[in-house]
Design a protein around this motif. Structure first.
Motif, PDB file in Angstrom:
ATOM      1  N   LEU A  19      11.121   8.140   4.940  1.00 53.67           N
ATOM      2  CA  LEU A  19       9.969   7.301   5.287  1.00 53.67           C
ATOM      3  C   LEU A  19       9.774   7.315   6.793  1.00 53.67           C
ATOM      4  O   LEU A  19      10.737   7.450   7.551  1.00 53.67           O
ATOM      5  N   SER A  20       8.556   7.151   7.222  1.00 55.55           N
ATOM      6  CA  SER A  20       8.295   7.071   8.658  1.00 55.55           C
ATOM      7  C   SER A  20       8.672   5.686   9.173  1.00 55.55           C
ATOM      8  O   SER A  20       8.761   4.716   8.395  1.00 55.55           O
ATOM      9  N   VAL A  21       8.879   5.585  10.455  1.00 55.47           N
ATOM     10  CA  VAL A  21       9.142   4.297  11.094  1.00 55.47           C
ATOM     11  C   VAL A  21       7.967   3.350  10.826  1.00 55.47           C
ATOM     12  O   VAL A  21       8.159   2.168  10.526  1.00 55.47           O
ATOM     13  N   HIS A  22       6.773   3.891  10.894  1.00 55.68           N
ATOM     14  CA  HIS A  22       5.573   3.091  10.625  1.00 55.68           C
ATOM     15  C   HIS A  22       5.621   2.526   9.199  1.00 55.68           C
ATOM     16  O   HIS A  22       5.325   1.337   8.980  1.00 55.68           O
ATOM     17  N   THR A  23       5.997   3.356   8.218  1.00 53.01           N
ATOM     18  CA  THR A  23       6.073   2.896   6.831  1.00 53.01           C
ATOM     19  C   THR A  23       7.145   1.829   6.663  1.00 53.01           C
ATOM     20  O   THR A  23       6.939   0.839   5.945  1.00 53.01           O
ATOM     21  N   PHE A  26       5.712  -1.308   7.879  1.00 50.65           N
ATOM     22  CA  PHE A  26       4.703  -1.740   6.909  1.00 50.65           C
ATOM     23  C   PHE A  26       5.367  -2.372   5.688  1.00 50.65           C
ATOM     24  O   PHE A  26       4.947  -3.437   5.219  1.00 50.65           O
ATOM     25  N   TYR A  27       6.406  -1.718   5.149  1.00 51.44           N
ATOM     26  CA  TYR A  27       7.117  -2.264   3.995  1.00 51.44           C
ATOM     27  C   TYR A  27       7.715  -3.634   4.317  1.00 51.44           C
ATOM     28  O   TYR A  27       7.696  -4.531   3.484  1.00 51.44           O
ATOM     29  N   GLU A  28       8.224  -3.785   5.517  1.00 54.31           N
ATOM     30  CA  GLU A  28       8.763  -5.090   5.911  1.00 54.31           C
ATOM     31  C   GLU A  28       7.646  -6.134   5.921  1.00 54.31           C
ATOM     32  O   GLU A  28       7.799  -7.231   5.380  1.00 54.31           O
ATOM     33  N   GLN A  29       6.525  -5.775   6.510  1.00 55.30           N
ATOM     34  CA  GLN A  29       5.378  -6.686   6.591  1.00 55.30           C
ATOM     35  C   GLN A  29       4.858  -7.040   5.193  1.00 55.30           C
ATOM     36  O   GLN A  29       4.448  -8.172   4.945  1.00 55.30           O
ATOM     37  N   ILE A  32       8.434  -5.754   0.982  1.00 56.68           N
ATOM     38  CA  ILE A  32       9.024  -4.788   0.058  1.00 56.68           C
ATOM     39  C   ILE A  32      10.556  -4.787   0.129  1.00 56.68           C
ATOM     40  O   ILE A  32      11.210  -4.246  -0.738  1.00 56.68           O
ATOM     41  N   PHE A  33      11.131  -5.393   1.136  1.00 59.02           N
ATOM     42  CA  PHE A  33      12.592  -5.471   1.222  1.00 59.02           C
ATOM     43  C   PHE A  33      13.090  -6.652   0.402  1.00 59.02           C
ATOM     44  O   PHE A  33      12.498  -7.731   0.431  1.00 59.02           O
ATOM     45  N   VAL A  34      14.194  -6.455  -0.319  1.00 57.72           N
ATOM     46  CA  VAL A  34      14.770  -7.529  -1.119  1.00 57.72           C
ATOM     47  C   VAL A  34      15.328  -8.615  -0.210  1.00 57.72           C
ATOM     48  O   VAL A  34      15.150  -9.803  -0.468  1.00 57.72           O
ATOM     49  N   SER A  35      15.986  -8.201   0.860  1.00 60.37           N
ATOM     50  CA  SER A  35      16.538  -9.148   1.840  1.00 60.37           C
ATOM     51  C   SER A  35      15.771  -9.003   3.143  1.00 60.37           C
ATOM     52  O   SER A  35      15.323  -7.906   3.479  1.00 60.37           O
ATOM     53  N   PRO A  36      15.640 -10.075   3.891  1.00 58.12           N
ATOM     54  CA  PRO A  36      14.955  -9.960   5.178  1.00 58.12           C
ATOM     55  C   PRO A  36      15.673  -8.965   6.087  1.00 58.12           C
ATOM     56  O   PRO A  36      16.897  -8.877   6.086  1.00 58.12           O
ATOM     57  N   VAL A  37      14.881  -8.202   6.817  1.00 61.95           N
ATOM     58  CA  VAL A  37      15.460  -7.253   7.767  1.00 61.95           C
ATOM     59  C   VAL A  37      16.042  -8.044   8.921  1.00 61.95           C
ATOM     60  O   VAL A  37      15.367  -8.893   9.516  1.00 61.95           O
ATOM     61  N   ARG A  38      17.309  -7.783   9.196  1.00 62.43           N
ATOM     62  CA  ARG A  38      17.983  -8.506  10.285  1.00 62.43           C
ATOM     63  C   ARG A  38      17.560  -7.930  11.631  1.00 62.43           C
ATOM     64  O   ARG A  38      17.089  -6.807  11.716  1.00 62.43           O
ATOM     65  N   ARG A  39      17.764  -8.723  12.649  1.00 57.95           N
ATOM     66  CA  ARG A  39      17.460  -8.293  14.020  1.00 57.95           C
ATOM     67  C   ARG A  39      18.711  -8.454  14.863  1.00 57.95           C
ATOM     68  O   ARG A  39      19.465  -9.413  14.718  1.00 57.95           O
ATOM     69  N   VAL A  57      15.145   3.476  -4.068  1.00 60.34           N
ATOM     70  CA  VAL A  57      14.475   3.099  -5.321  1.00 60.34           C
ATOM     71  C   VAL A  57      12.968   3.018  -5.090  1.00 60.34           C
ATOM     72  O   VAL A  57      12.172   3.547  -5.881  1.00 60.34           O
ATOM     73  N   CYS A  58      12.571   2.391  -4.005  1.00 56.98           N
ATOM     74  CA  CYS A  58      11.144   2.235  -3.691  1.00 56.98           C
ATOM     75  C   CYS A  58      10.468   3.584  -3.495  1.00 56.98           C
ATOM     76  O   CYS A  58       9.338   3.797  -3.967  1.00 56.98           O
ATOM     77  N   VAL A  59      11.136   4.500  -2.812  1.00 58.44           N
ATOM     78  CA  VAL A  59      10.583   5.837  -2.581  1.00 58.44           C
ATOM     79  C   VAL A  59      10.342   6.533  -3.919  1.00 58.44           C
ATOM     80  O   VAL A  59       9.291   7.144  -4.141  1.00 58.44           O
ATOM     81  N   ILE A  60      11.292   6.432  -4.829  1.00 61.42           N
ATOM     82  CA  ILE A  60      11.150   7.071  -6.141  1.00 61.42           C
ATOM     83  C   ILE A  60      10.005   6.427  -6.926  1.00 61.42           C
ATOM     84  O   ILE A  60       9.182   7.131  -7.528  1.00 61.42           O
ATOM     85  N   LEU A  61       9.938   5.108  -6.922  1.00 60.79           N
ATOM     86  CA  LEU A  61       8.866   4.427  -7.645  1.00 60.79           C
ATOM     87  C   LEU A  61       7.498   4.778  -7.065  1.00 60.79           C
ATOM     88  O   LEU A  61       6.537   5.022  -7.815  1.00 60.79           O
ATOM     89  N   ARG A  62       7.391   4.817  -5.747  1.00 60.05           N
ATOM     90  CA  ARG A  62       6.115   5.181  -5.122  1.00 60.05           C
ATOM     91  C   ARG A  62       5.760   6.637  -5.417  1.00 60.05           C
ATOM     92  O   ARG A  62       4.608   6.956  -5.701  1.00 60.05           O
ATOM     93  N   ALA A  63       6.757   7.531  -5.367  1.00 62.48           N
ATOM     94  CA  ALA A  63       6.511   8.949  -5.653  1.00 62.48           C
ATOM     95  C   ALA A  63       6.042   9.140  -7.091  1.00 62.48           C
ATOM     96  O   ALA A  63       5.311  10.081  -7.391  1.00 62.48           O
ATOM     97  N   SER A  64       6.442   8.231  -7.967  1.00 64.34           N
ATOM     98  CA  SER A  64       6.028   8.316  -9.371  1.00 64.34           C
ATOM     99  C   SER A  64       4.657   7.677  -9.579  1.00 64.34           C
ATOM    100  O   SER A  64       4.156   7.651 -10.707  1.00 64.34           O
TER     101      SER A  64
END
Length: 145
Positions: A19-23, A26-29, A32-39, A57-64
């Motif tokens: 995935l790109s950094v941009h994606t 975007f997924y965080e926004q 799409i993450f199960v847990s919050p992204v830590r900083r 898992v998300c990549v596979i589901l999106r690719a499908s």
């Protein structure tokens, strides 16, 4: 005993998942993450191997072909924990049906393409000059569509 977990940068996660950094941002926004992204202390995103596994898992589901709203809903259900398995199953069954339909359409397309490959191979085989002295070069001509 203190558990030490390796953290990954956004660039490392992009490399691991394709995935790109941009994606990833975007997924965080989009939740799409199960847990919050830590900083980290500098404000940079820190990812865990669990994040990478989930993104796989998300990549596979999106690719499908899973639509983003369905992926978001699935994430919400996973995040909520046990007790919503029926809804998860319904979501996956619906997507399974879409993927199965897509595979059927692709199989039909492949059948046509395979037929056309055979037609053109036959045409070219017929058009090749016959081997032997004194035989004129012939072209079968035409296009069977």
């Amino acid at each position: 005993m203190v558990e030490v977990t390796e953290t990954l940068s956004i660039g490392q996660v992009a490399e691991c998942t394709g995935l790109s950094v941009h994606t990833l941002r975007f997924y965080e926004q989009e939740g799409i993450f199960v847990s919050p992204v830590r900083r980290g202390s500098t404000g940079r995103r820190l990812y865990s191997q669990d994040d990478v596994d989930w993104l796989t898992v998300c990549v596979i589901l999106r690719a499908s072909g899973m639509p983003l709203p369905a992926l978001r809903r699935y994430t919400e259900l996973v995040r909520a924990g046990a007790g919503n398995e029926e809804e998860r199953l319904a979501l996956m069954r619906e997507h399974h049906g879409r993927v199965t339909d897509q595979i059927d359409r692709l199989a039909q397309s492949l059948d046509l393409i395979t037929f056309k490959v055979g037609v053109y191979e036959d045409l070219l085989d017929e058009a090749r000059p016959a081997v032997g002295p004194g035989r004129p070069r012939q072209w079968a001509g035409g296009d069977a569509g």
